[in-house]
Every structure is written in structure tokens, then in C-alpha cells.
Design a protein around this motif. Structure first.
Motif, PDB file in Angstrom:
ATOM      1  N   GLU A 106      -7.780   2.122  -0.368  1.00  0.00           N
ATOM      2  CA  GLU A 106      -8.696   1.126  -0.346  1.00  0.00           C
ATOM      3  C   GLU A 106     -10.009   1.535  -0.963  1.00  0.00           C
ATOM      4  O   GLU A 106     -10.843   0.892  -1.672  1.00  0.00           O
ATOM      5  CB  GLU A 106      -9.222   0.751   1.143  1.00  0.00           C
ATOM      6  CG  GLU A 106      -8.233  -0.112   1.740  1.00  0.00           C
ATOM      7  CD  GLU A 106      -8.263  -0.110   3.299  1.00  0.00           C
ATOM      8  OE1 GLU A 106      -9.420  -0.012   3.752  1.00  0.00           O
ATOM      9  OE2 GLU A 106      -7.223  -0.405   3.902  1.00  0.00           O
ATOM     10  N   GLY A 158      -0.498  -5.878   0.928  1.00  0.00           N
ATOM     11  CA  GLY A 158      -0.734  -4.791  -0.076  1.00  0.00           C
ATOM     12  C   GLY A 158      -1.741  -5.380  -1.212  1.00  0.00           C
ATOM     13  O   GLY A 158      -2.546  -6.257  -1.049  1.00  0.00           O
ATOM     14  N   TYR A 197      -4.146   5.357   4.328  1.00  0.00           N
ATOM     15  CA  TYR A 197      -4.161   4.043   3.657  1.00  0.00           C
ATOM     16  C   TYR A 197      -5.419   3.902   3.132  1.00  0.00           C
ATOM     17  O   TYR A 197      -5.838   3.109   2.044  1.00  0.00           O
ATOM     18  CB  TYR A 197      -3.255   2.989   4.301  1.00  0.00           C
ATOM     19  CG  TYR A 197      -1.945   3.094   4.441  1.00  0.00           C
ATOM     20  CD1 TYR A 197      -1.160   3.781   3.496  1.00  0.00           C
ATOM     21  CD2 TYR A 197      -1.245   2.574   5.531  1.00  0.00           C
ATOM     22  CE1 TYR A 197       0.003   3.957   3.550  1.00  0.00           C
ATOM     23  CE2 TYR A 197       0.029   2.579   5.735  1.00  0.00           C
ATOM     24  CZ  TYR A 197       0.840   3.324   4.634  1.00  0.00           C
ATOM     25  OH  TYR A 197       2.057   3.426   4.941  1.00  0.00           O
ATOM     26  N   LYS A 252       0.803  -1.115  -0.155  1.00  0.00           N
ATOM     27  CA  LYS A 252       0.108  -0.129  -0.025  1.00  0.00           C
ATOM     28  C   LYS A 252       0.704   1.325  -0.140  1.00  0.00           C
ATOM     29  O   LYS A 252       0.416   2.262  -0.551  1.00  0.00           O
ATOM     30  CB  LYS A 252      -0.966   0.036   1.194  1.00  0.00           C
ATOM     31  CG  LYS A 252      -2.087  -0.984   1.163  1.00  0.00           C
ATOM     32  CD  LYS A 252      -3.074  -0.780   2.265  1.00  0.00           C
ATOM     33  CE  LYS A 252      -4.292  -1.969   2.075  1.00  0.00           C
ATOM     34  NZ  LYS A 252      -4.991  -1.656   3.332  1.00  0.00           N
TER      35      LYS A 252
END
Ligand code: CA
Length: 231
Positions: A191, A217, A187, A171
Motif C-alpha cells: 500500500e 488487489g 501487505y 496483493k
């Protein structure tokens, strides 16, 4: 291949230029970071060899700026032995590989070959995997049931996944490449954008799947990879 060489040590630059020309590459050599960035952003190069210690703007700053502007040309960083931290930062910032000076010419050529063939198949300006293609100019994603245009960040995510298919991309790599190294993007923004891309993949009947790998990830999987390999 057309290669941009950004190296301020004239002697090394000249030697590399001769070597690459002997191997039938086309070379443009520049000697500082700002010229390097300007040339790179024309987007005409198949690969960039980028020294870290450069006048005007260092290689890491140049690389960060290129990736921020969405340039995905493979970059091979040149580092001195004492620059291990820079090396790590370089890879995190979106370099494809690095080479520590002094290096042997065979190794340079091998690394160049590796970074330029990495990932999915490039067909002109398209990236393809499974039954799906991504147009690098129009940012259109095409599948069996139609096509859809990706928004800027969705495009960057899909471009990274396709260019590194079957590899797990952390990520942090997405955040650094899309929002920039110093970004405070959470993060969970990644998503959210990944979920948008998944919906678009489903809508066009794509057989690609973006798998979330817990604590690691994302990874792009194409069911037809296995079929293609058998043929
Ligand atoms: Ca240098």
C-alpha cells in the motif's frame, strides 16, 4: 520471437525445438535449472518455456529467482499431471501460464502467443498505456507534464500493472514478485509503495489510475483505453 527452452528430457526438447523453429522462432535449449537461470537473466528472450522437474535447480526455484531479480520475461511452465501443487505455486510465483504434459503442439504455440501479447503495448523498451509510458531501461515514467524516475520497487509495481492493465492483480502477487515467495513483507508495504507510485503518476500529469479493489488487489485503469478502442 527468441525463446529459451529449459527442458531436461532430450527427446521432448528436440521435438519442441523443431516445432518452434518451423514456426519461425529462434530457440536456445538448455537442460538444467542453473543453465536456464543464467541464460534467462541475459534478458534477451521474448518468452521462456520452463519445465518444473529439472536437474540442479527446479523450475519453481528458477522462476522465483528470476522474478526476484526483476526479470519480467513471460514464462510458460511445463508440468507433469502429478505436479498440481507445483503448478499452483508456479502461477503464484510469477509464471504467466502452464501446460500439462503431454500437450499438443498447437496448444503450446497458442499459449506462447497469448503470454507474449498479454498486457500493454510494448514499443521497444517501453510499456505504454493512456498518455503514459514507462522506460524499461531507465525506469523513467513519462506523462504529459514531465517525467520522473521510479525507485526499484515502484518500478516493479508499475511494470506489473502496465503488463496486466485492466486486470486485477492480487496483493499477494505483488508481494511474491517484489519481495519473493517466502517474504514476510506485510501487505501494507505494498500500500505504501502504491501510494508513492500514485503521487508520481499525478505529478507527471498521467491519466492512469491505480484502483484498489477491496479484498482483491489493484487494477490499472486508463481513461483513454475507451477512446483508443473507438478509433
Ligand atoms: Ca523434467
Amino acid at each position: 520471437m527468441k525463446i529459451l527452452l529449459v527442458e531436461d528430457e532430450r527427446q521432448l526438447s528436440d521435438i519442441l525445438a523443431v516445432l518452434l523453429k518451423q514456426n519461425l522462432h529462434e530457440i536456445d535449449a538448455v537442460y538444467n535449472g542453473t543453465d536456464g537461470e543464467d541464460c534467462a537473466m541475459t534478458g534477451v528472450y521474448d518468452a521462456i518455456i520452463l519445465d518444473i522437474m529439472l536437474p540442479k535447480k527446479n523450475g519453481i526455484e528458477v522462476l522465483r529467482s528470476l522474478r526476484r531479480q526483476g526479470l519480467s520475461t513471460p514464462v510458460l511452465l511445463l508440468t507433469a499431471k502429478s505436479e498440481i501443487e507445483d503448478k499452483i505455486r508456479g502461477l503464484d510465483t510469477g509464471a504467466d501460464d502452464y501446460l500439462t504434459k503431454p500437450f499438443n503442439s498447437g496448444e503450446l504455440l497458442a499459449r506462447l502467443r497469448a503470454i507474449t501479447r498479454r498486457g500493454s503495448e510494448f514499443v521497444g523498451d517501453e510499456l505504454r498505456a493512456g498518455n503514459t509510458s514507462l522506460d524499461k531501461n531507465t525506469h523513467e515514467l513519462r506523462g504529459e507534464k514531465g517525467s520522473v524516475k521510479l525507485a526499484a520497487k515502484e518500478y516493479q509495481i508499475m511494470d506489473m500493472l502496465l503488463a496486466n492493465s485492466r486486470q486485477i492483480i492480487p496483493k499477494e502477487r505483488f508481494v511474491e514478485k517484489i519481495w519473493g515467495f517466502d517474504s514476510e513483507a506485510e501487505y501494507n508495504s505494498i500500500e505504501v509503495y502504491v501510494s508513492f507510485v500514485r503521487k508520481k503518476l499525478a505529478a507527471i500529469g498521467s491519466d492512469l489510475q491505480i484502483k484498489a479493489v477491496r479484498n482483491a488487489g489493484y487494477c490499472l485503469e486508463a481513461p483513454s483505453d475507451a477512446q483508443t478502442a473507438q478509433n
